[in-house]
Design a protein around this motif. Structure first.
Motif, PDB file in Angstrom:
ATOM      1  N   ASN A  95       0.731  -1.310  -0.002  1.00 34.62           N
ATOM      2  CA  ASN A  95       0.049   0.032  -0.066  1.00 34.62           C
ATOM      3  C   ASN A  95       0.718   1.252   0.200  1.00 34.62           C
ATOM      4  O   ASN A  95       0.456   2.343   0.709  1.00 34.62           O
ATOM      5  CB  ASN A  95      -1.086  -0.059   1.219  1.00 34.62           C
ATOM      6  N   GLY A  96       1.739   1.192  -0.845  1.00 32.75           N
ATOM      7  CA  GLY A  96       2.616   2.266  -1.000  1.00 32.75           C
ATOM      8  C   GLY A  96       3.919   2.621  -0.031  1.00 32.75           C
ATOM      9  O   GLY A  96       4.323   3.736  -0.318  1.00 32.75           O
ATOM     10  N   ARG A  97       3.879   1.889   1.007  1.00 28.64           N
ATOM     11  CA  ARG A  97       4.942   2.013   1.947  1.00 28.64           C
ATOM     12  C   ARG A  97       6.366   1.595   1.230  1.00 28.64           C
ATOM     13  O   ARG A  97       6.543   0.792   0.451  1.00 28.64           O
ATOM     14  CB  ARG A  97       4.622   1.010   2.911  1.00 28.64           C
ATOM     15  N   HIS A  98       7.314   2.331   1.462  1.00 27.46           N
ATOM     16  CA  HIS A  98       8.572   2.326   0.787  1.00 27.46           C
ATOM     17  C   HIS A  98       9.514   1.118   1.468  1.00 27.46           C
ATOM     18  O   HIS A  98       9.452   0.852   2.564  1.00 27.46           O
ATOM     19  CB  HIS A  98       9.427   3.572   0.963  1.00 27.46           C
ATOM     20  N   VAL A  99      10.149   0.266   0.380  1.00 27.13           N
ATOM     21  CA  VAL A  99      10.876  -0.848   1.119  1.00 27.13           C
ATOM     22  C   VAL A  99      12.189  -0.256   0.851  1.00 27.13           C
ATOM     23  O   VAL A  99      12.766   0.072  -0.452  1.00 27.13           O
ATOM     24  CB  VAL A  99      10.712  -1.955   0.131  1.00 27.13           C
ATOM     25  N   THR A 100      13.022  -0.257   1.689  1.00 27.55           N
ATOM     26  CA  THR A 100      14.421   0.044   1.856  1.00 27.55           C
ATOM     27  C   THR A 100      15.378  -1.176   1.066  1.00 27.55           C
ATOM     28  O   THR A 100      15.252  -2.145   1.649  1.00 27.55           O
ATOM     29  CB  THR A 100      15.018   0.593   3.031  1.00 27.55           C
ATOM     30  N   SER A 101      15.995  -0.742   0.320  1.00 29.79           N
ATOM     31  CA  SER A 101      16.883  -1.757  -0.483  1.00 29.79           C
ATOM     32  C   SER A 101      18.221  -0.943  -1.040  1.00 29.79           C
ATOM     33  O   SER A 101      18.231   0.204  -1.575  1.00 29.79           O
ATOM     34  CB  SER A 101      16.112  -2.188  -1.744  1.00 29.79           C
ATOM     35  N   PRO A 102      19.277  -1.888  -1.046  1.00 32.46           N
ATOM     36  CA  PRO A 102      19.709  -3.228  -0.563  1.00 32.46           C
ATOM     37  C   PRO A 102      19.589  -3.148   0.963  1.00 32.46           C
ATOM     38  O   PRO A 102      19.716  -2.217   1.662  1.00 32.46           O
ATOM     39  CB  PRO A 102      21.031  -3.548  -1.161  1.00 32.46           C
ATOM     40  N   PHE A 103      19.277  -4.682   1.332  1.00 33.71           N
ATOM     41  CA  PHE A 103      19.176  -5.008   2.890  1.00 33.71           C
ATOM     42  C   PHE A 103      20.508  -4.663   3.227  1.00 33.71           C
ATOM     43  O   PHE A 103      21.481  -5.551   2.701  1.00 33.71           O
ATOM     44  CB  PHE A 103      18.556  -6.238   3.156  1.00 33.71           C
ATOM     45  N   PRO A 104      20.433  -4.153   4.591  1.00 31.14           N
ATOM     46  CA  PRO A 104      22.079  -3.964   5.271  1.00 31.14           C
ATOM     47  C   PRO A 104      22.353  -5.393   5.681  1.00 31.14           C
ATOM     48  O   PRO A 104      21.379  -6.227   6.049  1.00 31.14           O
ATOM     49  CB  PRO A 104      22.025  -2.906   6.131  1.00 31.14           C
ATOM     50  N   ARG A 105      23.752  -5.702   5.733  1.00 30.10           N
ATOM     51  CA  ARG A 105      24.023  -7.064   6.269  1.00 30.10           C
ATOM     52  C   ARG A 105      24.639  -6.447   7.862  1.00 30.10           C
ATOM     53  O   ARG A 105      25.597  -5.889   7.827  1.00 30.10           O
ATOM     54  CB  ARG A 105      25.308  -7.702   5.471  1.00 30.10           C
ATOM     55  N   ILE A 106      24.030  -7.018   8.787  1.00 31.17           N
ATOM     56  CA  ILE A 106      24.553  -6.579  10.171  1.00 31.17           C
ATOM     57  C   ILE A 106      24.971  -7.917  10.999  1.00 31.17           C
ATOM     58  O   ILE A 106      24.131  -8.637  10.948  1.00 31.17           O
ATOM     59  CB  ILE A 106      23.422  -5.946  10.982  1.00 31.17           C
ATOM     60  N   PRO A 107      26.325  -8.080  11.351  1.00 29.18           N
ATOM     61  CA  PRO A 107      26.811  -9.159  12.237  1.00 29.18           C
ATOM     62  C   PRO A 107      25.783  -9.037  13.420  1.00 29.18           C
ATOM     63  O   PRO A 107      25.616  -8.420  14.025  1.00 29.18           O
ATOM     64  CB  PRO A 107      28.305  -8.593  12.526  1.00 29.18           C
ATOM     65  N   PHE A 108      25.744 -10.458  13.988  1.00 25.17           N
ATOM     66  CA  PHE A 108      24.981 -10.580  15.247  1.00 25.17           C
ATOM     67  C   PHE A 108      25.449  -9.798  16.261  1.00 25.17           C
ATOM     68  O   PHE A 108      24.786  -9.108  16.876  1.00 25.17           O
ATOM     69  CB  PHE A 108      24.947 -11.931  15.404  1.00 25.17           C
ATOM     70  N   ARG A 109      26.553  -9.715  16.479  1.00 30.78           N
ATOM     71  CA  ARG A 109      27.418  -8.982  17.632  1.00 30.78           C
ATOM     72  C   ARG A 109      27.229  -7.588  17.475  1.00 30.78           C
ATOM     73  O   ARG A 109      26.810  -6.932  18.638  1.00 30.78           O
ATOM     74  CB  ARG A 109      28.834  -9.329  17.696  1.00 30.78           C
ATOM     75  N   GLU A 110      27.263  -6.876  16.501  1.00 33.61           N
ATOM     76  CA  GLU A 110      27.047  -5.594  16.038  1.00 33.61           C
ATOM     77  C   GLU A 110      25.571  -5.333  16.520  1.00 33.61           C
ATOM     78  O   GLU A 110      25.182  -4.388  17.048  1.00 33.61           O
ATOM     79  CB  GLU A 110      27.406  -5.255  14.834  1.00 33.61           C
ATOM     80  N   ALA A 111      24.656  -6.377  15.977  1.00 28.63           N
ATOM     81  CA  ALA A 111      23.202  -6.025  16.176  1.00 28.63           C
ATOM     82  C   ALA A 111      23.088  -6.013  17.572  1.00 28.63           C
ATOM     83  O   ALA A 111      21.998  -4.925  18.434  1.00 28.63           O
ATOM     84  CB  ALA A 111      22.369  -6.995  15.453  1.00 28.63           C
ATOM     85  N   MET A 112      23.495  -6.788  18.527  1.00 28.18           N
ATOM     86  CA  MET A 112      23.120  -6.832  19.845  1.00 28.18           C
ATOM     87  C   MET A 112      23.605  -5.691  20.638  1.00 28.18           C
ATOM     88  O   MET A 112      23.137  -5.117  21.508  1.00 28.18           O
ATOM     89  CB  MET A 112      23.695  -7.994  20.282  1.00 28.18           C
ATOM     90  N   LEU A 113      24.943  -5.039  20.205  1.00 33.07           N
ATOM     91  CA  LEU A 113      25.395  -3.964  20.850  1.00 33.07           C
ATOM     92  C   LEU A 113      24.619  -2.578  20.311  1.00 33.07           C
ATOM     93  O   LEU A 113      24.288  -1.797  21.067  1.00 33.07           O
ATOM     94  CB  LEU A 113      27.160  -3.708  20.530  1.00 33.07           C
ATOM     95  N   LYS A 114      24.486  -2.483  19.082  1.00 34.69           N
ATOM     96  CA  LYS A 114      23.840  -1.129  18.626  1.00 34.69           C
ATOM     97  C   LYS A 114      22.260  -1.054  18.666  1.00 34.69           C
ATOM     98  O   LYS A 114      21.695  -0.214  19.104  1.00 34.69           O
ATOM     99  CB  LYS A 114      23.863  -1.207  17.342  1.00 34.69           C
ATOM    100  N   TYR A 115      21.644  -2.390  18.751  1.00 34.19           N
ATOM    101  CA  TYR A 115      20.251  -2.215  18.693  1.00 34.19           C
ATOM    102  C   TYR A 115      19.455  -2.944  20.022  1.00 34.19           C
ATOM    103  O   TYR A 115      18.372  -3.254  20.150  1.00 34.19           O
ATOM    104  CB  TYR A 115      19.605  -2.929  17.376  1.00 34.19           C
ATOM    105  N   GLY A 116      20.213  -3.767  20.716  1.00 34.00           N
ATOM    106  CA  GLY A 116      19.953  -4.733  21.902  1.00 34.00           C
ATOM    107  C   GLY A 116      19.049  -5.930  21.229  1.00 34.00           C
ATOM    108  O   GLY A 116      18.350  -6.334  22.092  1.00 34.00           O
ATOM    109  N   SER A 117      19.235  -6.248  20.041  1.00 27.30           N
ATOM    110  CA  SER A 117      18.355  -7.209  19.552  1.00 27.30           C
ATOM    111  C   SER A 117      19.064  -7.823  18.369  1.00 27.30           C
ATOM    112  O   SER A 117      19.642  -7.097  17.512  1.00 27.30           O
ATOM    113  CB  SER A 117      16.821  -6.834  19.435  1.00 27.30           C
ATOM    114  N   ASP A 118      18.908  -9.242  17.976  1.00 32.62           N
ATOM    115  CA  ASP A 118      19.124  -9.740  16.815  1.00 32.62           C
ATOM    116  C   ASP A 118      17.855  -9.892  15.618  1.00 32.62           C
ATOM    117  O   ASP A 118      18.096 -10.228  14.667  1.00 32.62           O
ATOM    118  CB  ASP A 118      19.528 -11.344  16.943  1.00 32.62           C
TER     119      ASP A 118
END
Length: 587
Positions: free
Chosen positions: A266-289
């Motif tokens: 319904n017109g919502r934008h899809v961000t592409s390309p999809f970033p590749r985020i290492p698991f450890r970085e995701a946990m540190l920066k976002y607190g979640s995998d």
């Protein structure tokens, strides 16, 4: 003319005026305006307004019928006139003057309203799911699901994948969630298992030489319900590919997801390309995998800033900070409410400071921060006037969970959250193993059948906790759509990987005999993924609960309230299946 209809209830237009028509459907709504009866007749395709005038047989018949009765009507299409057009309906320019009515199916008194969302509880809705599915929102969700699955099949075939079926009755697996089991009448004392996923069979298809497989696969897991997980049965887009590395899997799936969410979003934008985020970085920066990247804030690890600190709340703990711009002028209520939210996530409280125009810090913990602390925080967090900083301290996993949730909530409250988009990412480089804190035992942390990065050499020479797997998740807006991996296709690597997790060779050979036997006859390198269809539709429909996108889901206790499942078996059936039932003793 057809026995039941010449047109559907969504078909008639101004060009049909003066036509004699026959419609069939459900009596959706009824209004008596100045003695003239107006009826909304609904079918799968839409709504047509009917008109019945006083003194006619049609008026007498329609006036007595209960809502949701099914009727067949004959009548003439007339124009509503410019002033009475309903622009919200495709049929809004016309109405049908009814001449004849036939009752096809009378409706009993309704347990809840069909033509409005009246807040009825979910258990009631599931008990009368056939009525709940008549509601516009639910009907729309199920048709969205149908369209999405149809599009997936078309797109996967266009990408060179072949749709194949795998068995429903199979062997139980020692890994994963609990199986649903089926007793074998012909093999007394033995059981089949319903597949938690077609994992082993799709790998065997690659070993058999089929190269690119997909399936809209039913999967069965005896696990508890969550908002994004339905107990019992779910469906996934199961995919496997031969002679591939990780990026080879990403490319077609990323193309599929981008096209799918652009087509049905319904017109919502899809961000592409999809970033590749290492698991450890995701946990540190976002607190979640499974990070929600719509929240435009990141956490920063500042544990080392407080090493040796006399501030007991932070000393000797893992500390994460969240800097939020343009909120220092917010009233105290803003900070208190965010603190209450943190407590609801399991925190004891939420420490914070504000940044003044001169760069100084104020707030409940400002007095505990040294000049060196302030200087380092200003540098690490790029602090400026108007910022506020929120802190979490404790064990790594605990702080990650709490501050990850605070990150998203703070972004929403402070205007740093992007609505109207689908933000995808790949989470990569998962650790192959983890240590059980209670027993100290090394165990698999993700998928035991994944290829370790570095292969056999890594398994033999590295600390198991340092080994990464060729494992990946695809995440959208904080929802994990799927896990996947490059598979371990070499017997010796598989045996060594399981040995590290405490499985002896004989046990692995016994429990995975079929897979190991196949690997010893020339297995290609292969990998795959299995995005959840239910979760995809949940995101596209913007529904918070996955059961809103499934036609006939079980409730939170894995019960079908409409059909009365699960049921007990009588003694005849139990004997036939060579079973006896041992019920739990009351406490």
């Amino acid at each position: 003319m057809h026995r039941y209809r010449s047109h559907t209830c969504g078909e008639l237009r101004a060009s049909d005026v003066e036509s004699d028509v026959r419609l069939s459907g459900w009596l959706h709504n009824r209004r008596d305006l100045g003695g003239i009866l107006f009826i909304d007749l609904r079918d799968h395709y839409g709504i047509t307004q009917l008109v019945a005038r006083p003194g006619t047989p049609a008026y007498e018949a329609l006036d007595k019928l209960s809502k949701e009765s099914t009727v067949r009507v004959d009548g003439k299409v007339v124009s509503r006139g410019t002033e009475n057009v309903n622009p919200e309906l495709p049929t809004g320019e016309i109405e049908v003057e009814v001449g004849e009515v036939e009752l096809l199916g009378a409706a009993a008194p309704l347990p809840f309203t069909i033509n409005a969302e009246d807040g009825v509880n979910e258990e009631r809705r599931l008990e009368y799911r056939f009525l709940d599915l008549r509601r516009e929102r639910m009907h729309k969700n199920i048709m969205l699901r149908t369209a999405v699955i149809s599009a997936i099949r078309h797109k996967m075939t266009a990408l060179g994948f072949n749709e194949m079926a795998t068995p429903i009755l199979s062997a139980t697996s020692p890994e994963g969630a609990r199986d649903f089991v089926v007793p074998s009448r012909l093999n007394p004392g033995k059981f089949y298992a319903l597949p938690q996923a077609p994992q082993q069979f799709k790998q065997l298809l690659m070993i058999s030489g089929f190269d690119r497989y997909f399936q809209i696969a039913p999967c069965f897991r005896d696990e508890d319900a969550r908002a994004d997980r339905s107990p019992g049965e779910f469906y996934q887009l199961d995919v496997e590919m031969s002679f591939v590395e990780q990026e080879d899997v990403f490319q077609p799936i990323e193309k599929l997801m981008t096209e799918l969410f652009e087509e049905f979003g319904n017109g919502r934008h899809v961000t592409s390309p999809f970033p590749r985020i290492p698991f450890r970085e995701a946990m540190l920066k976002y607190g979640s995998d499974k990070p929600d990247l719509r929240a435009q804030l990141e956490l920063v690890d500042i544990t080392d800033v407080f090493e040796g600190s006399e501030f007991k709340a932070f000393a000797g703990k893992h500390v994460r900070a969240l800097a939020v711009p343009d909120v220092s002028a917010q009233p105290r209520k803003f900070f208190d409410q965010l603190g209450d939210f943190a407590v609801s996530q399991g925190a004891k409280g939420l420490a914070w400071v504000r940044v003044a125009e001169d760069g100084s810090l104020s707030g409940p913990i400002a007095k505990f921060l040294t000049e060196e602390n302030v200087a380092e925080l200003t540098k690490r967090l790029s602090l400026a006037a108007g910022h506020a900083v929120f802190f979490g301290a404790g064990e790594f996993d605990e702080v990650s969970k709490i501050m990850g949730a605070v990150r998203v909530e703070a972004a929403k409250r402070a205007g740093h959250f992007e609505d109207g988009v689908f933000r995808f990412c790949w989470i990569v480089d998962f650790p192959m193993y983890e240590k059980d804190e209670d027993t100290g035992k090394i165990d698999f942390s993700h998928n035991p059948f994944s290829m370790p990065q570095g292969g056999l050499e890594a398994l033999e020479n590295q600390d198991p906790l340092d080994i990464l797997g060729w494992q990946y998740d695809i995440v959208c807006n904080g929802v994990e759509l799927s896990s996947g991996a490059i598979r371990n296709h070499e017997p010796e690597i598989m045996l060594k990987a399981f040995e590290i997790a405490g499985y002896d060779r004989d046990t692995v050979e016994e429990q995975f005999a079929g897979m190991l036997r196949a690997f010893r006859f020339g297995a290609p390198p292969h990998g795959g993924i299995a995005p959840g269809v239910d979760r995809i539709v949940m995101l596209l429909a913007d529904e918070p609960n996955i059961r809103e996108t499934i036609a006939f889901p079980l409730n939170g206790n894995a019960q079908d309230l409409m059909m009365g499942a699960p049921t007990e078996l009588d003694e005849t059936r139990l004997r036939e299946l060579h079973l006896s039932v041992r019920k739990p003793q009351p406490k």
